[in-house]
Design an enzyme around this catalytic site. Structure first.
Site, PDB file in Angstrom:
ATOM      1  N   HIS A   1       0.833  -1.200   0.000  1.00  0.00           N
ATOM      2  CA  HIS A   1       0.000   0.000   0.000  1.00  0.00           C
ATOM      3  C   HIS A   1       0.874   1.258   0.000  1.00  0.00           C
ATOM      4  O   HIS A   1       0.570   2.235  -0.685  1.00  0.00           O
ATOM      5  CB  HIS A   1      -0.913   0.015   1.230  1.00  0.00           C
ATOM      6  CG  HIS A   1      -1.924  -1.084   1.251  1.00  0.00           C
ATOM      7  ND1 HIS A   1      -3.271  -0.868   1.454  1.00  0.00           N
ATOM      8  CD2 HIS A   1      -1.801  -2.430   1.090  1.00  0.00           C
ATOM      9  CE1 HIS A   1      -3.924  -2.024   1.417  1.00  0.00           C
ATOM     10  NE2 HIS A   1      -3.046  -2.981   1.209  1.00  0.00           N
TER      11      HIS A   1
ATOM     12  N   HIS B   1       3.814 -13.638  -7.023  1.00  0.00           N
ATOM     13  CA  HIS B   1       2.587 -13.883  -6.263  1.00  0.00           C
ATOM     14  C   HIS B   1       1.411 -13.126  -6.856  1.00  0.00           C
ATOM     15  O   HIS B   1       0.277 -13.320  -6.448  1.00  0.00           O
ATOM     16  CB  HIS B   1       2.786 -13.467  -4.816  1.00  0.00           C
ATOM     17  CG  HIS B   1       2.952 -11.982  -4.633  1.00  0.00           C
ATOM     18  ND1 HIS B   1       3.864 -11.230  -5.345  1.00  0.00           N
ATOM     19  CD2 HIS B   1       2.318 -11.094  -3.817  1.00  0.00           C
ATOM     20  CE1 HIS B   1       3.789  -9.973  -4.984  1.00  0.00           C
ATOM     21  NE2 HIS B   1       2.855  -9.851  -4.059  1.00  0.00           N
TER      22      HIS B   1
ATOM     23  N   ASN C   1       0.967  -4.387  -7.604  1.00  0.00           N
ATOM     24  CA  ASN C   1       2.164  -3.606  -7.906  1.00  0.00           C
ATOM     25  C   ASN C   1       3.116  -4.403  -8.783  1.00  0.00           C
ATOM     26  O   ASN C   1       3.652  -3.902  -9.774  1.00  0.00           O
ATOM     27  CB  ASN C   1       2.884  -3.189  -6.619  1.00  0.00           C
ATOM     28  CG  ASN C   1       2.086  -2.211  -5.794  1.00  0.00           C
ATOM     29  OD1 ASN C   1       1.395  -1.349  -6.316  1.00  0.00           O
ATOM     30  ND2 ASN C   1       2.173  -2.345  -4.487  1.00  0.00           N
ATOM     31  N   SER C   2       3.333  -5.662  -8.421  1.00  0.00           N
ATOM     32  CA  SER C   2       4.243  -6.509  -9.190  1.00  0.00           C
ATOM     33  C   SER C   2       3.731  -6.743 -10.600  1.00  0.00           C
ATOM     34  O   SER C   2       4.493  -6.713 -11.573  1.00  0.00           O
ATOM     35  CB  SER C   2       4.444  -7.856  -8.471  1.00  0.00           C
ATOM     36  OG  SER C   2       5.174  -7.681  -7.273  1.00  0.00           O
TER      37      SER C   2
ATOM     38  N   GLN D   1      -4.979 -11.268  -5.694  1.00  0.00           N
ATOM     39  CA  GLN D   1      -3.948 -11.932  -6.491  1.00  0.00           C
ATOM     40  C   GLN D   1      -4.516 -12.949  -7.478  1.00  0.00           C
ATOM     41  O   GLN D   1      -3.997 -13.107  -8.585  1.00  0.00           O
ATOM     42  CB  GLN D   1      -2.938 -12.610  -5.563  1.00  0.00           C
ATOM     43  CG  GLN D   1      -2.160 -11.633  -4.699  1.00  0.00           C
ATOM     44  CD  GLN D   1      -1.402 -12.297  -3.570  1.00  0.00           C
ATOM     45  OE1 GLN D   1      -1.260 -13.520  -3.534  1.00  0.00           O
ATOM     46  NE2 GLN D   1      -0.928 -11.495  -2.623  1.00  0.00           N
TER      47      GLN D   1
END
Length: 504
Positions: free
Chosen positions: A45, A394, A398-399, A419
């Protein structure tokens, strides 16, 4: 407190009256735009919220921004302030970092045996946070830096209430995909029963208005696992429910800034027409970032420099995922069996937990045949490196956004929250990766690691679909973020509405 980003004098000349904007005629008119950006104290966050704070400064050269998270998280991000709490720049500094209180000294300390501890923390976070943020707004006004707009992330619905009490407009910054925003919206607006009736049937198909058909297993876990009051994350479910109640009470319509771009999620954005949803992302880092985790030194970059283009498998499961010894063994075995070089992030806290078991830290740090293990790294810098050809992730949002922006295909290993839907977007909507299946006991086996890595890293016209699609989506994201692109335009619409006095 801390103040940073002292911009050149030509961009940030000090107004003649603190907190008042100077017009072209030199008259003092409306208050200087000042955004208070509030976020929950988790790395997933904090990172997008701080990135947005910096982006607002670039997009609005006359604006001020105050970024705020809890005191415990603030201390971890800026440990040097323990000796000099009042350090920082003067009034010319446009970004200020000020914490708020969550009612605790240490923040939430994870406990796997006492779910009530997390529920108690969330109650304290809401009550103490609302009180502390209200005091922060007042203090900033007294200092001549009055807040003109509150921007808050998804687990702070009370921030909108504080803003309303202070006579300030607010905007939600949605740090997950628009598809998840749409699912939550429709779930809390008449479609909860169908999910509740089939939440134990992962293959059951659900159709929300305006969205493609979704299997229950792809829905946010807080809707399928956390509605029960005995669940560890039940307080997250109730907080999200409260958030949508808060948005519904905004007049004339709630403004939601979404960390995505129009090109990636056009249909999902249309499915939340009840709000003014403005896709302004992906909101990416603009330089070195402060965070809750200390990065390893840059030896991993030198290691990457020595590898051929598109050859390295990068592996990272975020700031929250836990990992048992068996899972780490299977993961490293599968990576070794690919025969490809790999860079694997194993957080310090995970290594410490595993060191208490069968393996020592020394054994865990032993040289690997094909890979390198680090405790933390600059992820965007890694994904931007020409040597990286695949990201085992995962699927935190963001990833995912960083990987799409860098044109790197993914192997998805989702576990909780958004996810699973993020993985669905990667595999089914954008076709830039493949979802790995875990075994019945919840372990991702070596054979599946090897199979999925090979699937997304294949070369040749017949097999390189994920890599080609990743390259195409990267180009779309670059265009959206560029001057005049869709995300750039949407951010300017948001800012122009504020500076002209219009509440979007």
């Amino acid at each position: 407190s801390s103040q940073i980003d002292c911009a050149p004098s030509s961009a940030t000349r000090k107004p003649p009256v603190a907190g008042v904007r100077e017009t072209e005629r030199g008259a003092s008119m409306s208050p200087q735009p000042h955004f208070l950006v509030l976020t929950f104290p988790l790395q997933g966050h904090i990172a997008p919220a701080l990135r947005l704070a910096r982006r607002l400064l670039v997009a609005a050269p006359d604006a001020l921004v105050t970024f705020s998270t809890t005191e415990a998280a603030h201390r971890r991000m800026f440990p040097a302030e323990a000796d000099a709490p009042d350090s920082g720049g003067g009034d010319d500094c446009r970004l200020e970092l000020l914490p708020f209180s969550d009612g605790t000294e240490t923040g939430y300390v994870r406990s796997s045996t006492d779910p009530a501890a997390f529920t108690d923390y969330m109650a304290s976070f809401q009550a103490a946070g609302a009180r502390s943020v209200g005091e922060l707004v007042d203090a900033l006004a007294v200092r001549g830096r009055p807040v003109t707009r509150v921007v808050y992330t998804m687990l702070l619905p009370w921030a909108a209430d504080v803003a309303r009490e202070k006579g300030l407009p607010s905007a939600l910054y949605w740090i997950q995909p628009a598809a998840v925003l749409a699912v939550y919206y429709h779930y809390f607006h008449g479609h909860a029963a169908v999910v509740a009736d089939h939440r134990h049937d992962p293959s059951f198909l659900v159709r929300f208005p305006g969205l493609p058909t979704q299997a229950v297993r792809d829905l946010p876990s807080f809707l399928t696992e956390s509605t029960d009051p005995s669940d560890f994350f039940h307080s997250v479910y109730t907080t999200v429910r409260d958030l949508f109640d808060t948005l519904d009470r905004e007049t004339p319509r709630a403004t939601v800034l979404v960390n995505t771009c129009q090109e990636l999620e056009e249909g999902a954005l249309a499915a939340v027409g009840a709000y003014d949803a403005l896709p302004i992302g992906p909101v990416l880092p603009s330089g070195d970032e402060a965070g809750l985790f200390k990065q390893d030194d840059a030896k991993y970059m030198e290691w990457l420099d020595a590898k051929p283009a598109d050859s390295v498998v990068y592996v990272a499961f975020g700031s929250l995922a836990r990992m048992e010894r068996e899972q780490l063994d299977e993961l490293l075995l599968g990576l070794e069996e690919t025969g490809r070089p790999y860079l694997c992030v194993v957080r310090k806290d995970i290594k410490a937990e595993l060191a208490d078991g069968e393996a020592s830290e020394t054994e865990m740090d032993a040289p690997l045949k094909n890979g390198m293990v680090v405790e933390w790294c600059d992820q965007v810098r890694v994904l931007s490196h020409a040597a990286v050809g695949c990201f085992v992730t995962h699927c935190g949002w963001n990833s995912v956004m960083e990987s799409v922006a860098c044109g790197v295909p993914m192997v998805c290993v989702p576990k909780m929250s958004d996810q699973r839907m993020n993985a669905w977007l990667v595999e089914c909507e954008w076709r830039v990766g493949a979802r790995a299946e875990v075994s019945g006991d919840g372990v991702l086996r070596a054979a599946e690691v090897r199979r999925r890595v090979e699937e997304v890293m294949r070369e040749g016209e017949a097999a390189g679909g994920a890599r080609r699609a990743a390259s195409e989506w990267k180009a779309a994201v670059v265009e959206a973020l560029g001057k005049g692109g869709s995300s750039d335009r949407n951010l300017r619409v948001f800012l122009e509405g504020i500076t002209s006095g219009v509440s979007l």
